[in-house]
Design a protein around this motif. Sequence first.
Motif, PDB file in Angstrom:
ATOM      1  N   UNK A 176      -3.480   1.752  -8.491  1.00 37.60           N
ATOM      2  CA  UNK A 176      -2.336   0.997  -7.996  1.00 37.60           C
ATOM      3  C   UNK A 176      -1.112   1.234  -8.873  1.00 37.60           C
ATOM      4  N   UNK A 177       0.071   1.024  -8.269  1.00 35.51           N
ATOM      5  CA  UNK A 177       1.338   1.106  -8.995  1.00 35.51           C
ATOM      6  C   UNK A 177       1.766  -0.301  -9.380  1.00 35.51           C
ATOM      7  N   UNK A 178       2.543  -0.427 -10.466  1.00 36.95           N
ATOM      8  CA  UNK A 178       2.970  -1.743 -10.947  1.00 36.95           C
ATOM      9  C   UNK A 178       4.338  -1.617 -11.611  1.00 36.95           C
ATOM     10  N   UNK A 227       0.844  -1.205   0.000  1.00 39.27           N
ATOM     11  CA  UNK A 227       0.000   0.000   0.000  1.00 39.27           C
ATOM     12  C   UNK A 227       0.878   1.255   0.000  1.00 39.27           C
ATOM     13  N   UNK A 228       0.468   2.243  -0.774  1.00 37.19           N
ATOM     14  CA  UNK A 228       1.010   3.606  -0.666  1.00 37.19           C
ATOM     15  C   UNK A 228      -0.071   4.490  -0.027  1.00 37.19           C
ATOM     16  N   UNK A 229       0.346   5.354   0.914  1.00 34.93           N
ATOM     17  CA  UNK A 229      -0.550   6.356   1.502  1.00 34.93           C
ATOM     18  C   UNK A 229       0.023   7.740   1.198  1.00 34.93           C
ATOM     19  N   UNK A 230      -0.769   8.592   0.547  1.00 40.52           N
ATOM     20  CA  UNK A 230      -0.358   9.963   0.220  1.00 40.52           C
ATOM     21  C   UNK A 230      -1.344  10.949   0.850  1.00 40.52           C
ATOM     22  N   UNK A 231      -0.914  12.191   1.110  1.00 40.20           N
ATOM     23  CA  UNK A 231      -1.817  13.198   1.665  1.00 40.20           C
ATOM     24  C   UNK A 231      -2.599  13.912   0.567  1.00 40.20           C
ATOM     25  N   UNK A 246       0.909  -8.690  -3.874  1.00 42.12           N
ATOM     26  CA  UNK A 246       1.797  -7.583  -3.519  1.00 42.12           C
ATOM     27  C   UNK A 246       2.561  -7.018  -4.710  1.00 42.12           C
ATOM     28  N   UNK A 247       2.375  -7.587  -5.901  1.00 42.24           N
ATOM     29  CA  UNK A 247       2.999  -7.013  -7.095  1.00 42.24           C
ATOM     30  C   UNK A 247       2.272  -5.741  -7.560  1.00 42.24           C
ATOM     31  N   UNK A 248       1.104  -5.508  -7.007  1.00 44.16           N
ATOM     32  CA  UNK A 248       0.401  -4.240  -7.211  1.00 44.16           C
ATOM     33  C   UNK A 248       0.464  -3.464  -5.897  1.00 44.16           C
ATOM     34  N   UNK A 249       0.829  -2.199  -5.975  1.00 49.37           N
ATOM     35  CA  UNK A 249       0.854  -1.373  -4.765  1.00 49.37           C
ATOM     36  C   UNK A 249      -0.374  -0.468  -4.796  1.00 49.37           C
ATOM     37  N   UNK A 250      -1.386  -0.875  -4.043  1.00 48.53           N
ATOM     38  CA  UNK A 250      -2.644  -0.116  -4.014  1.00 48.53           C
ATOM     39  C   UNK A 250      -2.417   1.205  -3.286  1.00 48.53           C
ATOM     40  N   UNK A 251      -2.999   2.253  -3.816  1.00 49.04           N
ATOM     41  CA  UNK A 251      -2.666   3.600  -3.342  1.00 49.04           C
ATOM     42  C   UNK A 251      -3.902   4.366  -2.886  1.00 49.04           C
ATOM     43  N   UNK A 252      -3.739   5.072  -1.768  1.00 48.72           N
ATOM     44  CA  UNK A 252      -4.853   5.781  -1.140  1.00 48.72           C
ATOM     45  C   UNK A 252      -4.417   7.173  -0.698  1.00 48.72           C
ATOM     46  N   UNK A 253      -5.382   8.080  -0.693  1.00 47.34           N
ATOM     47  CA  UNK A 253      -5.174   9.430  -0.178  1.00 47.34           C
ATOM     48  C   UNK A 253      -5.847   9.555   1.187  1.00 47.34           C
TER      49      UNK A 253
END
Length: 443
Positions: free
Chosen positions: A395-397, A363-367, A408-415
């Motif tokens: 998601x990032x790949x 997971x990525x967490x961004x503001x 886990x090969x996809x990095x799901x991303x949330x704000x």
Amino acid sequence: MSLKDCCKCATNNQNDDDSFFVGIRFRKGNPEVQFPLGYFSDAELREISEENLRKEILTLFEILSDATLIKNDENSEINFENLNEENETFPFQAYRNVLQNFLEFGYYKEREVIYKQGAHGKIHWGRTIKMTRPIVSGKNLIYLKPIARKVSYNENELITQIHKFCVHDAFEKIGFLYSISETENSYLTFDEELFTAVLNEKISKTFNDRDLQLFYDLQKIVAYLAGKFKSGKMQTDFTFGVKKFHTIWENLIDKILGNLNVGEDKSEFNPNCGWELENKQKYNENKKYAMRPDTLMRYQNENGNYLFIVDSKFYQYGFTQNTNDLPSSGSITKQIAYAKFAEIHHKVKCENPNDAGNRIYNIFILPYNANDDYFANFSKENFQNSFYKIKSIGYAKTDWVNLDERPYHKIYSFLFDLKAVMHRYQKSEETQKEIAENVIKLG
């Protein structure tokens, strides 16, 4: 000067190091408060009331005063630094406590307890029985002149003047945060030895918790001021804040989502490297420099146990909507390495250990600023009740692994909304569940 006149947000201009700074700076007696990038839009800062802006500034200072949020990063120390001197830690919390104590209770007044025969007040029966002769009336003893306990107040005592000195100094430094027009100055000049001796004496004889806390706060201010006087003159320009906000953001998210099993430690998930040299010498990298995931989150539902590896990035995408401000290949590759290490060395507890890799997610967490209309339609059906106003952005790949091989090969991303995180950064099982169930669903 109004609060709005002295407030702005960081811009993270690569050509200007000062633009990354978050905190408060005084220049020639004028304060400048710089919030993290994106905390306010221009419109929000224009429209916010002075009262609400004051609350937001105090929230920022509470964040900057929390030592647990600046750990593990030597480049993000909280400093109250004179422009031309070595950095020194500024006791903001002590200054704030002293001002708040003053607003609520006024100046501390030295209290001297005296006992007087025949005085009005609370009778001290122990002294009365020992020191006066009663009149006997039948079976009763009558004390005509009981000894009463009285309190004498003397405003000219040294401790009161030391309190006035520190309140006035606090007013000059952070008084603009409060509705205080002026404070009375002490007739004393600063004397570290005298002030310290008086405070130590008071602390040794004080058992009232409120007074004791006040004296400790005064002690911290005196210790700080001792290094700030030159030729009897106080230096007034200073800086209190962090050079960059990214470490604080990482630790804020870790407090909300961090969740390991009892007995587990984050360091167990740090991949370490070493060398086998041709001369048979072995060299293992100092663990201090090992790769370290920001946050690890365990989660369990009816289908089993899961591990989520979270990387919190204080990147600008949530404020600029520019895809160049998303995490790049280095960050993406590192997340996959973390997950692979966890799969090999830390099997997720499940019925089939060989299925461990299918229980690990990245997971990525961004503001972002939740008032930004750009993200209004992102993940509209998800996170409707979330305090942190979470938005899923995709998601990032990478092209060197099979995306279908492992989740886990996809990095799901949330704000996450920046203001909401800074206002309530505590462990949230509800938020952990929201994130986990959404990622599992997406995967």
